[in-house]
Design an enzyme around this catalytic site. Structure first.
Site, PDB file in Angstrom:
ATOM      1  N   GLU A  77      -3.427  -6.600   9.415  1.00  0.00           N
ATOM      2  CA  GLU A  77      -3.415  -7.326  10.682  1.00  0.00           C
ATOM      3  C   GLU A  77      -4.443  -6.768  11.671  1.00  0.00           C
ATOM      4  O   GLU A  77      -4.723  -5.566  11.683  1.00  0.00           O
ATOM      5  CB  GLU A  77      -2.010  -7.295  11.280  1.00  0.00           C
ATOM      6  CG  GLU A  77      -1.043  -8.088  10.402  1.00  0.00           C
ATOM      7  CD  GLU A  77       0.387  -8.141  10.922  1.00  0.00           C
ATOM      8  OE1 GLU A  77       0.974  -9.216  10.848  1.00  0.00           O
ATOM      9  OE2 GLU A  77       0.902  -7.117  11.388  1.00  0.00           O
TER      10      GLU A  77
ATOM     11  N   CYS B   8      -7.848  -4.436  18.262  1.00  0.00           N
ATOM     12  CA  CYS B   8      -7.119  -3.360  17.592  1.00  0.00           C
ATOM     13  C   CYS B   8      -7.240  -3.606  16.088  1.00  0.00           C
ATOM     14  O   CYS B   8      -6.769  -4.622  15.581  1.00  0.00           O
ATOM     15  CB  CYS B   8      -5.671  -3.438  18.070  1.00  0.00           C
ATOM     16  SG  CYS B   8      -4.588  -2.245  17.298  1.00  0.00           S
TER      17      CYS B   8
ATOM     18  N   CYS C  86       0.407   2.647   5.229  1.00  0.00           N
ATOM     19  CA  CYS C  86       0.105   3.973   5.764  1.00  0.00           C
ATOM     20  C   CYS C  86       0.975   4.982   5.034  1.00  0.00           C
ATOM     21  O   CYS C  86       2.143   4.710   4.747  1.00  0.00           O
ATOM     22  CB  CYS C  86       0.402   4.023   7.267  1.00  0.00           C
ATOM     23  SG  CYS C  86      -0.113   5.583   8.033  1.00  0.00           S
TER      24      CYS C  86
ATOM     25  N   CYS D 287       5.663   7.757   9.682  1.00  0.00           N
ATOM     26  CA  CYS D 287       6.272   8.056  10.981  1.00  0.00           C
ATOM     27  C   CYS D 287       7.575   7.265  11.095  1.00  0.00           C
ATOM     28  O   CYS D 287       7.637   6.095  10.707  1.00  0.00           O
ATOM     29  CB  CYS D 287       5.320   7.725  12.122  1.00  0.00           C
ATOM     30  SG  CYS D 287       3.837   8.750  12.057  1.00  0.00           S
TER      31      CYS D 287
ATOM     32  N   CYS E  74       7.756   3.537  12.839  1.00  0.00           N
ATOM     33  CA  CYS E  74       6.606   2.637  12.714  1.00  0.00           C
ATOM     34  C   CYS E  74       6.797   1.655  11.555  1.00  0.00           C
ATOM     35  O   CYS E  74       7.101   2.059  10.428  1.00  0.00           O
ATOM     36  CB  CYS E  74       5.338   3.463  12.510  1.00  0.00           C
ATOM     37  SG  CYS E  74       3.881   2.446  12.252  1.00  0.00           S
TER      38      CYS E  74
ATOM     39  N   CYS F  51       2.311  -2.595  19.494  1.00  0.00           N
ATOM     40  CA  CYS F  51       2.160  -1.308  18.809  1.00  0.00           C
ATOM     41  C   CYS F  51       3.276  -1.086  17.814  1.00  0.00           C
ATOM     42  O   CYS F  51       4.448  -1.211  18.163  1.00  0.00           O
ATOM     43  CB  CYS F  51       2.321  -0.163  19.801  1.00  0.00           C
ATOM     44  SG  CYS F  51       0.953   0.124  20.811  1.00  0.00           S
TER      45      CYS F  51
HETATM   46  N1  SAH Z   1      -2.085   6.089  12.576  1.00  0.00           N
HETATM   47  C1  SAH Z   1      -2.638   6.086  13.895  1.00  0.00           C
HETATM   48  C2  SAH Z   1      -2.909   4.721  14.494  1.00  0.00           C
HETATM   49  C3  SAH Z   1      -1.902   3.611  14.310  1.00  0.00           C
HETATM   50  S1  SAH Z   1      -0.523   3.365  15.354  1.00  0.00           S
HETATM   51  C4  SAH Z   1      -1.770   6.899  14.816  1.00  0.00           C
HETATM   52  O1  SAH Z   1      -0.703   7.318  14.407  1.00  0.00           O
HETATM   53  O2  SAH Z   1      -2.180   7.147  15.948  1.00  0.00           O
HETATM   54  C5  SAH Z   1      -0.997   3.187  17.007  1.00  0.00           C
HETATM   55  C6  SAH Z   1       0.096   3.748  17.946  1.00  0.00           C
HETATM   56  O3  SAH Z   1       1.315   2.978  17.933  1.00  0.00           O
HETATM   57  C7  SAH Z   1       0.494   5.167  17.556  1.00  0.00           C
HETATM   58  O4  SAH Z   1       0.591   5.973  18.691  1.00  0.00           O
HETATM   59  C8  SAH Z   1       1.850   4.942  16.951  1.00  0.00           C
HETATM   60  O5  SAH Z   1       2.621   6.106  16.934  1.00  0.00           O
HETATM   61  C9  SAH Z   1       2.405   3.877  17.852  1.00  0.00           C
HETATM   62  N2  SAH Z   1       3.580   3.205  17.297  1.00  0.00           N
HETATM   63  C10 SAH Z   1       3.954   3.124  16.002  1.00  0.00           C
HETATM   64  N3  SAH Z   1       5.094   2.436  15.880  1.00  0.00           N
HETATM   65  C11 SAH Z   1       5.459   2.068  17.119  1.00  0.00           C
HETATM   66  C12 SAH Z   1       6.546   1.282  17.627  1.00  0.00           C
HETATM   67  N4  SAH Z   1       7.450   0.738  16.818  1.00  0.00           N
HETATM   68  N5  SAH Z   1       6.605   1.078  18.968  1.00  0.00           N
HETATM   69  C13 SAH Z   1       5.646   1.598  19.771  1.00  0.00           C
HETATM   70  N6  SAH Z   1       4.596   2.310  19.341  1.00  0.00           N
HETATM   71  C14 SAH Z   1       4.499   2.548  18.029  1.00  0.00           C
END
Ligand code: SAH
Length: 372
Positions: free
Chosen positions: A105, A118, A125, A129, A132, A347
């Protein structure tokens, strides 16, 4: 990188040479090798990255013979669009087919003074995390430079005359786990012969792949965002498992080194607000201790739920109190306004369509290996 080892070989063996995303120097060599003048590279880059033309037939300043030869030897193919959605707030999302039943996406976020794209760097990934949606899908493969930069070309073409002024690597995937393919894209985003964006308008966001942060500092010092999300190792180990490999002190040390290479610029720390998990005033004070008197900005991100998520977003009162604690201590902090949540473009909601057949994740592998 361990994640590179997981790259599917099919993506690395196209039948035709991919010119999209090819570093400028290699493009010059390519034309020299086929007996053409080096300035052909500039011509092609202008078509691709300034006019968003990917059909050789339209490249009228190249001879018909050269266009035919290029069409036979090379490809400028963009990932096919499976779906294009518009949010009520102007945000747009593209679902792109990257083959083998995988989709990624790309999101465009218009604001009064800028237009931010973005982009995704991986199908899925491996970092896993806890909060996410992309991590939940698992990891399939690294995107090629053509697939990463192709997202920018495709969106720029569809958005014209609106302009993309900023590009952030905050879509699906961990950009620094796909360093080899992300770096040429970052260079082309900055290159005046290509997109010509300034360094501060290209942001790489990482969960904390420390060796690559240090490498990026010397290779291409763009703006850096770091997904911190917790003020202690105990909690960060659970939320961002790569912390077990590169804990907070090591990560911050790399960040301050990175910032030294940038004139009067700071690192952005992303901090997702999770109800009852990382959002207390006491935790805000711990964060202050880590970041005070450092070149740091904090971006508080209200958690965006996705169907399988076990977390809830912090209350507005908790987010405000956390923010106020940071501000009172003299830190620069902002609260991110969710955009495009009605089309699951916010995000952490980017799930694309990833089939992780191996269920191999970087966190599990590295941590599993070190504890055995
Ligand atoms: N892998 C990279 C970039 C992708 S995510 C990183 O971790 O920075 C971009 C941002 O969105 C990151 O800060 C991530 O932690 C955040 N993010 C992931 N899941 C989320 C969610 N469900 N709600 C809000 N932010 C989220």
């Amino acid at each position: 990188m361990p994640a590179n080892a997981l790259t599917l070989s099919a993506a690395d063996k196209p039948s035709k040479l991919r010119l999209l995303g090819m570093p400028a120097g290699e493009l010059v060599e390519f034309f020299e090798n086929i007996g053409e003048k080096p300035y052909r590279a500039k011509q092609i880059m202008r078509w691709l990255y300034q006019r968003y033309v990917t059909d050789y037939a339209e490249m009228t300043d190249l001879s018909a013979a050269l266009r035919k030869q290029l069409a036979e030897m090379t490809t400028l193919a963009l990932p096919p669009v499976l779906k294009h959605e518009h949010s009520d707030d102007g945000t747009r999302k593209w679902l792109l087919d990257v083959g083998a039943n995988q989709a990624i996406e790309t999101v465009y976020i218009p604001e009064p003074d800028r237009g931010t794209l973005c982009i995704s760097s991986q199908a899925g990934c491996a970092l896993d995390c806890a909060f996410c949606a992309t991590g939940y899908q698992g990891f399939n493969r690294n995107l090629t430079s053509a697939e990463i930069l192709g997202q920018v070309v495709l969106a720029a073409r569809e958005l014209a005359p609106a302009r993309i002024t900023n590009v952030v690597f905050m879509g699906m995937g961990e950009p620094l786990a796909n360093y080899r393919n992300v770096l040429p894209v970052a260079h082309l985003l900055l290159d005046d012969q290509a997109f010509g964006l300034s360094r501060r308008r290209v942001t790489i966001s990482t969960a904390g792949v420390v060796p690559q942060i240090l490498k990026l500092a010397s290779d291409c010092n763009v703006a850096l965002a770091v997904s911190l999300h917790a003020p202690t190792d105990d909690l960060r180990d659970k939320l961002v498992p790569i912390n077990k490999v590169h804990p907070i002190a090591e990560l911050l040390d790399a960040c301050w080194k990175y910032a030294e290479g940038q004139a009067s610029r700071s690192i952005t720390f992303e901090y997702v607000m999770l109800d009852g998990v990382n959002d207390s005033v006491a935790q805000a004070r711990q964060l202050v201790k880590l970041l005070r008197n450092r070149p740091a900005k904090i971006n508080l991100i209200p958690f965006n739920a996705f169907p399988e998520s076990e977390f809830r977003c912090s209350s507005k009162a908790a987010i405000d109190a956390f923010w106020q604690t940071l501000r009172n201590a003299g830190l620069i902090a902002t609260i991110r306004r969710p955009r495009g949540d009605d089309i699951a473009a916010a995000c952490g909601q980017l799930a694309g369509r990833v089939r992780d057949r191996q269920r191999v994740r970087l966190g599990d592998r590295v941590i599993g290996a070190s504890s055995s």
